[in-house]
Enzyme design. Structure first.
Site, PDB file in Angstrom:
ATOM      1  N   ALA A  66       0.872  -1.172   0.000  1.00  0.00           N
ATOM      2  CA  ALA A  66       0.000   0.000   0.000  1.00  0.00           C
ATOM      3  C   ALA A  66       0.913   1.227   0.000  1.00  0.00           C
ATOM      4  O   ALA A  66       2.051   1.151   0.473  1.00  0.00           O
ATOM      5  CB  ALA A  66      -0.865  -0.012   1.248  1.00  0.00           C
ATOM      6  N   GLY A 112       0.466  -4.907   0.969  1.00  0.00           N
ATOM      7  CA  GLY A 112      -0.726  -4.938   0.123  1.00  0.00           C
ATOM      8  C   GLY A 112      -0.488  -5.629  -1.215  1.00  0.00           C
ATOM      9  O   GLY A 112      -1.432  -6.135  -1.833  1.00  0.00           O
TER      10      GLY A 112
HETATM   11  N1  COA Z   1       4.601   3.031  -0.634  1.00  0.00           N
HETATM   12  C1  COA Z   1       5.005   4.187  -1.188  1.00  0.00           C
HETATM   13  N2  COA Z   1       6.124   4.291  -1.920  1.00  0.00           N
HETATM   14  C2  COA Z   1       6.865   3.209  -2.081  1.00  0.00           C
HETATM   15  C3  COA Z   1       6.522   1.959  -1.518  1.00  0.00           C
HETATM   16  C4  COA Z   1       5.330   1.912  -0.760  1.00  0.00           C
HETATM   17  N3  COA Z   1       4.877   0.767  -0.210  1.00  0.00           N
HETATM   18  N4  COA Z   1       7.459   1.058  -1.831  1.00  0.00           N
HETATM   19  C5  COA Z   1       8.371   1.702  -2.585  1.00  0.00           C
HETATM   20  N5  COA Z   1       8.019   2.990  -2.725  1.00  0.00           N
HETATM   21  C6  COA Z   1       8.725   4.048  -3.465  1.00  0.00           C
HETATM   22  C7  COA Z   1       9.931   4.573  -2.683  1.00  0.00           C
HETATM   23  O1  COA Z   1       9.526   5.532  -1.723  1.00  0.00           O
HETATM   24  C8  COA Z   1      10.758   5.149  -3.792  1.00  0.00           C
HETATM   25  O2  COA Z   1      10.192   6.394  -4.175  1.00  0.00           O
HETATM   26  P1  COA Z   1      11.153   7.693  -4.400  1.00  0.00           P
HETATM   27  O3  COA Z   1      12.080   7.281  -5.515  1.00  0.00           O
HETATM   28  O4  COA Z   1      10.208   8.781  -4.778  1.00  0.00           O
HETATM   29  O5  COA Z   1      11.865   7.920  -3.117  1.00  0.00           O
HETATM   30  C9  COA Z   1      10.502   4.192  -4.945  1.00  0.00           C
HETATM   31  O6  COA Z   1       9.279   3.523  -4.645  1.00  0.00           O
HETATM   32  C10 COA Z   1      11.596   3.157  -5.112  1.00  0.00           C
HETATM   33  O7  COA Z   1      11.748   2.478  -3.884  1.00  0.00           O
HETATM   34  P2  COA Z   1      13.165   2.296  -3.140  1.00  0.00           P
HETATM   35  O8  COA Z   1      12.883   2.069  -1.689  1.00  0.00           O
HETATM   36  O9  COA Z   1      14.070   3.408  -3.501  1.00  0.00           O
HETATM   37  O10 COA Z   1      13.670   0.954  -3.832  1.00  0.00           O
HETATM   38  P3  COA Z   1      14.700  -0.122  -3.223  1.00  0.00           P
HETATM   39  O11 COA Z   1      15.047  -1.025  -4.346  1.00  0.00           O
HETATM   40  O12 COA Z   1      15.792   0.561  -2.493  1.00  0.00           O
HETATM   41  O13 COA Z   1      13.844  -0.943  -2.135  1.00  0.00           O
HETATM   42  C11 COA Z   1      11.899  -2.115  -1.297  1.00  0.00           C
HETATM   43  C12 COA Z   1      12.760  -1.749  -2.539  1.00  0.00           C
HETATM   44  C13 COA Z   1      10.670  -2.833  -1.823  1.00  0.00           C
HETATM   45  C14 COA Z   1      12.678  -3.033  -0.374  1.00  0.00           C
HETATM   46  C15 COA Z   1      11.505  -0.816  -0.551  1.00  0.00           C
HETATM   47  O14 COA Z   1      10.974   0.109  -1.486  1.00  0.00           O
HETATM   48  C16 COA Z   1      10.491  -1.014   0.533  1.00  0.00           C
HETATM   49  O15 COA Z   1      10.811  -1.514   1.604  1.00  0.00           O
HETATM   50  N6  COA Z   1       9.211  -0.600   0.285  1.00  0.00           N
HETATM   51  C17 COA Z   1       8.164  -0.670   1.253  1.00  0.00           C
HETATM   52  C18 COA Z   1       7.690  -2.074   1.452  1.00  0.00           C
HETATM   53  C19 COA Z   1       6.629  -2.145   2.512  1.00  0.00           C
HETATM   54  O16 COA Z   1       6.865  -1.929   3.685  1.00  0.00           O
HETATM   55  N7  COA Z   1       5.399  -2.458   2.079  1.00  0.00           N
HETATM   56  C20 COA Z   1       4.301  -2.615   2.961  1.00  0.00           C
HETATM   57  C21 COA Z   1       3.503  -1.373   2.995  1.00  0.00           C
HETATM   58  S1  COA Z   1       2.097  -1.582   4.075  1.00  0.00           S
END
Ligand code: COA
Length: 260
Positions: A66, A112
């Site tokens: 999400a 999500g």
């Molecule tokens: N919600 C909003 N934005 C998100 C997102 C989420 N769940 N997951 C990734 N993004 C965004 C990041 O903020 C980033 O945006 P930006 O470039 O404007 O800063 C972009 O997507 C790329 O993500 P980034 O974190 O830079 O990629 P990464 O390869 O370093 O890491 C993940 C990948 C998936 C490990 C990491 O993005 C992450 O932990 N995301 C959240 C996962 C999560 O907790 N999901 C459950 C939500 S309830």
């Protein structure tokens, strides 16, 4: 219909819905949830669509969860509403569709994103896929059905562990834990899912919809799955597809199903 956050394409009775916010790893914001609802509703009511594939755009993510930026400031009431609305519009909606939905997990399916994949009728992952419910690392719990569907799919103990540790499974582990049915290379993911969809297309759409309903009944509170099966088995006998299927068998030819 024009969408901003998803792509929809139909070919040979298979609709592919692609969540298309690659710069945000396809995170599910409110607008995307509404667009997905519309796209699934339209596909289900379209007589020319008999299977739906759901995937994410880009090479990195199916859906990374999400959209955290949308709910970071929410109150208790807003949190409950977010969960209830999302479940109604998308997660329960997809699970209960008459049309089979296959999740093609092409990368991260987190929070999500995994909940959405688990709402689909079954899942295929690419070798680079990573799956988990990391919500407790953010101070919340899975709110789109994750605490219910994960134990249904992998069992209570494993679900407890995955949720409590906020861990991530790689594709092979997810296969081993029965979270996904198959693992294939990234290049093979859509062709492989299309191959399964093509096998589904050979069969009666109305019988498939009754099978989905009966299988889902096993997991619904206050619903007797065996009763649901008896009712839907009986109803099948009143369909044109039943007449066609049995007649074609006896005439030693391939059936031509109409879904009626
Ligand atoms: N919600 C909003 N934005 C998100 C997102 C989420 N769940 N997951 C990734 N993004 C965004 C990041 O903020 C980033 O945006 P930006 O470039 O404007 O800063 C972009 O997507 C790329 O993500 P980034 O974190 O830079 O990629 P990464 O390869 O370093 O890491 C993940 C990948 C998936 C490990 C990491 O993005 C992450 O932990 N995301 C959240 C996962 C999560 O907790 N999901 C459950 C939500 S309830």
């Amino acid at each position: 219909m024009n969408y901003e956050n998803i792509l929809v394409a139909t070919d040979n009775k298979i609709t592919t819905i692609t969540i298309n916010r690659p710069t945000k790893l396809n995170a599910l914001n409110k607008a995307t949830i509404h667009e997905l609802h519309e796209a699934f509703k339209n596909a289900e009511s379209d007589e020319n669509v008999n299977v739906i594939l759901l995937t994410g755009s880009g090479e990195k993510a199916f859906v990374a969860g999400a959209d955290i930026s949308e709910f970071a400031h929410f109150s208790v009431e807003e949190g409950a509403q977010l969960s209830a609305q999302g479940q109604e519009l998308l997660f329960d909606f997809v699970e209960n569709l008459k049309t089979p939905v296959i999740a093609a997990i092409n990368g991260f399916a987190l929070g999500g994103g995994l909940e959405l994949a688990m709402s689909c009728h079954f899942r295929v992952a690419s070798e680079n896929a990573k799956m988990g419910l990391p919500e407790v690392s953010l101070g919340v719990i899975p709110g789109y059905g994750g605490t219910q569907r994960l134990p249904q799919l992998i069992g209570k103990g494993k679900a407890m562990e995955l949720i409590m540790t906020a861990g991530m499974l790689n594709a092979e582990e997810a296969l081993d834990w029965k979270l996904v049915n198959h693992v294939v290379s990234s290049a093979e993911l859509i062709p492989f899912c299309t191959e399964i969809a093509t096998k589904i297309l050979r069969n009666s759409p109305i019988a498939i919809s009754k099978a989905i309903k009966s299988i889902n009944a096993n997991f619904k509170d206050g619903v007797n799955g065996f009763e649901t099966e008896i009712k839907n088995f009986g109803k099948s006998f009143g369909t044109e597809d039943f007449k066609e299927g049995t007649t074609a068998f006896l005439e030693k030819r391939k059936p031509v199903f109409t879904g009626k």
